[in-house]
Design an enzyme around this catalytic site. Structure first.
Site, mmCIF file in Angstrom:
data_model
loop_
_atom_site.group_PDB
_atom_site.id
_atom_site.type_symbol
_atom_site.label_atom_id
_atom_site.label_comp_id
_atom_site.label_asym_id
_atom_site.label_seq_id
_atom_site.Cartn_x
_atom_site.Cartn_y
_atom_site.Cartn_z
ATOM 1 C CG HIS A 84 -5.782 -2.273 0.439
ATOM 2 N ND1 HIS A 84 -4.902 -2.246 -0.625
ATOM 3 C CD2 HIS A 84 -5.236 -1.460 1.381
ATOM 4 C CE1 HIS A 84 -3.886 -1.454 -0.329
ATOM 5 N NE2 HIS A 84 -4.065 -0.965 0.884
ATOM 6 C CG ASP A 85 -7.343 -5.400 5.580
ATOM 7 O OD1 ASP A 85 -6.559 -4.444 5.479
ATOM 8 O OD2 ASP A 85 -8.239 -5.476 6.437
ATOM 9 C CB SER A 113 -0.923 -0.063 1.226
ATOM 10 O OG SER A 113 -1.938 0.875 1.138
ATOM 11 C CG ASP A 155 -6.474 -3.849 -3.201
ATOM 12 O OD1 ASP A 155 -7.265 -2.934 -2.869
ATOM 13 O OD2 ASP A 155 -5.243 -3.766 -3.048
ATOM 14 N NE ARG A 158 -8.370 1.350 11.305
ATOM 15 C CZ ARG A 158 -7.282 1.058 10.624
ATOM 16 N NH1 ARG A 158 -6.858 1.865 9.680
ATOM 17 N NH2 ARG A 158 -6.601 -0.040 10.881
#
Lengths: 387, 196
Positions: free
Chosen positions: A358-359, A156, A325, A226
């Site tokens: 994405h994680d 990232s 992602d 968040r």
């Protein structure tokens, strides 16, 4: 630092390094002095050729692997990939992981005291660009007497730092491993960051960023930021699998109207993530990091031509993306690869099938690990390790 | 090493830049890097092959050839190689166009469906040939566009592609004067070195 054989680097103790010479920043201002908190794993070899620098993402920090206390429930954020026998093999490599300046985990950032005022920097902390992190990491490299990293690795925003290294200090790395990253943010990425920032700045406890002076924290806003972020880190399929429409209590209590009524598992998850984050992260750091992300544009000063930008690099590249992602989609990674091919640079690319969005870059997905191991094998061979 | 890979090596110049479409486990590029100082990139879609290529030190890009080579610039490689993948493509003729656009020269190898065994199998049994070399059933096979040596030459003529070299590999996995004489009948694998 003890090394255990179960794939963990074991108990690690963070160190802090103080730099008392001013660090000139991209914005023209300078940090008069700064601290960097860091961890290292593995041993630096005699000719200092086995160094690997880990660059962290938006909310990351120096604690990438191992544990701090024997009863720690969770290891460092990239423990899946760093350790003895893992892709970033600490039996072979000396790994440095730092908390970037502007961070809130021990390196100098908005929560630190501004020597000129004696108060926390807060919103007066200089705006940072990715290249500022690269320059401060360069000082760390010099501190360890390393002249060339075996690899600089990041996911990232970390991948963006790794690429910036390859352009700014081409001789200082042999391999650049860029995971789930991009050469610049899309309008959609910036839009999500803007929502996150607005959530923070519109919290009544934000006080123009001077919340520490008011002995408070914009926790609601940071939690909301968040929560938005978390949605973009997961994929739709991943959320469906993880939460579906599962109810917290087992039955629906339609429209009771109360704010605290969490009905769906996914709500509960997001609230938990938001709460936990807002108690441990600094809002000004979040604003600063998202701005650095938004302004990152690898090729801006190279006539907006990524191939021209990469023509300055001399290292080899490995680029990895994940199918679901959508924050930094595979197409963004493919743009990196295409630019590298156009610049006639050695590059490999794998697109990993994964449900985790994405994680995924943090998760030990078997094929991801296979690819990572296979590429790192090349680095080991360069170091003359028998395999 | 597979014989078609051995056969094509003399056609690849020392120190040249090679793109290998469907590079498999990376054997060709690894060998060329060692023996001819070739800098190469492989394109591959199979995960195991990609991992093996990486482990051999070969630069490999995960890429589906059926989407073309749109992201590679004109004449950006000295040689574009595609071994035993032509028959797996959705539009083989378009990929050949793309190879000739990206590379100054190209090498294509493919299984020759005109080989006498295929002809015999089809004429005697009336069924699609299945062999040790091509072991798939017609309904479950990666090979969707078989052609013969004659078919390929006709395509080259149609497209005004220059054939710089050609050869066939016979049933004994070697070249032979007889197979050279009757390539479409005795060639199991055809090997073409072509340019615009």
């Amino acid at each position: 630092m003890t090394q255990e054989q179960n794939g963990s680097v074991g108990i690690v103790v963070p160190q802090t390094l103080h730099f008392d010479t001013p660090l000139t920043l991209a914005c023209g201002r300078a940090l008069p002095e700064h601290d960097i908190i860091y961890e290292t794993y593995g041993q630096l070899n005699a000719d200092k050729s086995n160094g690997v620098l880990i660059c962290h993402a938006l909310s990351g920090h120096h604690h990438a692997a191992g544990i701090h206390h024997p009863d720690d429930r969770k290891p460092g954020w990239w423990d899946s990939c760093i350790g003895p026998g893992k892709p970033i093999d600490t039996n072979v490599f000396f790994v440095l992981s730092i908390n970037n300046i502007g961070g809130c985990n021990g390196s100098t950032g908005p929560t630190a005291i501004n020597p000129e005022t004696g108060k926390p920097w807060g919103p007066d902390f200089p705006p940072l660009r990715c290249r500022d992190w690269v320059e401060s990491q360069y000082l760390m490299m010099q501190h360890f007497g390393i002249t060339q990293w075996a690899a600089i690795i990041g996911g990232s925003l970390g991948g963006m730092q790794a690429m910036r290294w390859a352009l700014e200090h081409p001789d200082a790395l042999r391999h650049c491993i860029v995971i789930a990253s991009a050469m610049k943010l899309s309008a959609q990425n910036i839009a999500f960051n803007e929502i996150a920032r607005r959530a923070i700045t519109s919290d009544p406890n934000f006080f123009e960023g001077r919340y520490l002076e008011h002995n408070t924290l914009p926790r609601q806003g940071l939690a909301l930021a968040r929560m938005v972020g978390h949605i973009t880190y997961l994929s739709e399929d991943g959320m469906k699998q993880k939460f579906g429409r599962e109810l917290k209590t087992g039955n629906l209590t339609l429209g009771s109207g109360s704010d605290s009524d969490v009905e769906f598992e996914v709500e509960s998850y997001l609230r938990y993530q938001g709460e936990a984050f807002s108690g441990s992260f600094d809002a000004n750091t979040y604003l600063l990091m998202t701005k650095a992300l938004d302004y990152y544009d690898l090729a801006r000063e190279y006539n907006d031509d990524p191939a021209e930008a990469f023509s300055h690099a001399t290292c080899s590249f490995m680029v990895i993306s994940f199918t679901t992602d959508w924050r930094f989609a595979p197409a963004r990674s493919r743009e990196i690869v295409d630019a590298l091919v156009a610049a006639n640079k050695p590059v490999s690319y794998a697109q990993i099938e994964a449900d985790h969005g994405h994680d995924a870059f943090l998760i030990p997905i078997p094929r991801y690990m296979d690819v990572f191991h296979a590429y790192m094998k090349r680095l080991k061979q360069e170091l003359g390790h028998a395999l | 090493m597979r014989f078609d890979l051995t056969l094509i090596q003399p056609w690849i110049n020392e120190g040249s830049r090679v793109l290998d479409l469907g590079c498999g486990d990376g054997t060709l590029l690894a060998t060329l890097a060692k023996q001819k100082n070739v800098s190469g990139i492989g394109l591959e879609i199979d995960p195991d092959n990609i991992t093996q290529s990486l482990a051999q030190g070969v630069n490999v890009i995960e890429h589906d050839l059926n989407v073309g080579l749109g992201n590679f610039r004109d004449n950006s490689f000295d040689m574009v190689v595609m071994t035993l993948a032509l028959q797996t493509l959705r539009y083989p003729h378009l990929v050949i166009d793309e190879m000739l656009r990206v590379g100054r020269e190209c090498i294509v190898t493919f299984p020759n469906f005109g080989h006498w065994r295929s002809r015999w199998y089809l004429s005697q049994r009336g069924k699609m040939p299945v062999s040790k070399f091509l072991p798939y059933t017609w309904y479950d096979t990666p090979n969707i566009h078989f052609c013969t040596v004659k078919d390929f030459e006709a395509l080259c003529a149609d497209k005004q592609i220059r054939v710089l070299n050609s050869a066939v590999i016979g049933a004994d996995n070697n070249q032979s004067p007889l197979a050279d004489r009757f390539p479409n009948l005795l060639g199991v694998t055809a090997v073409y070195h072509i340019s615009k």
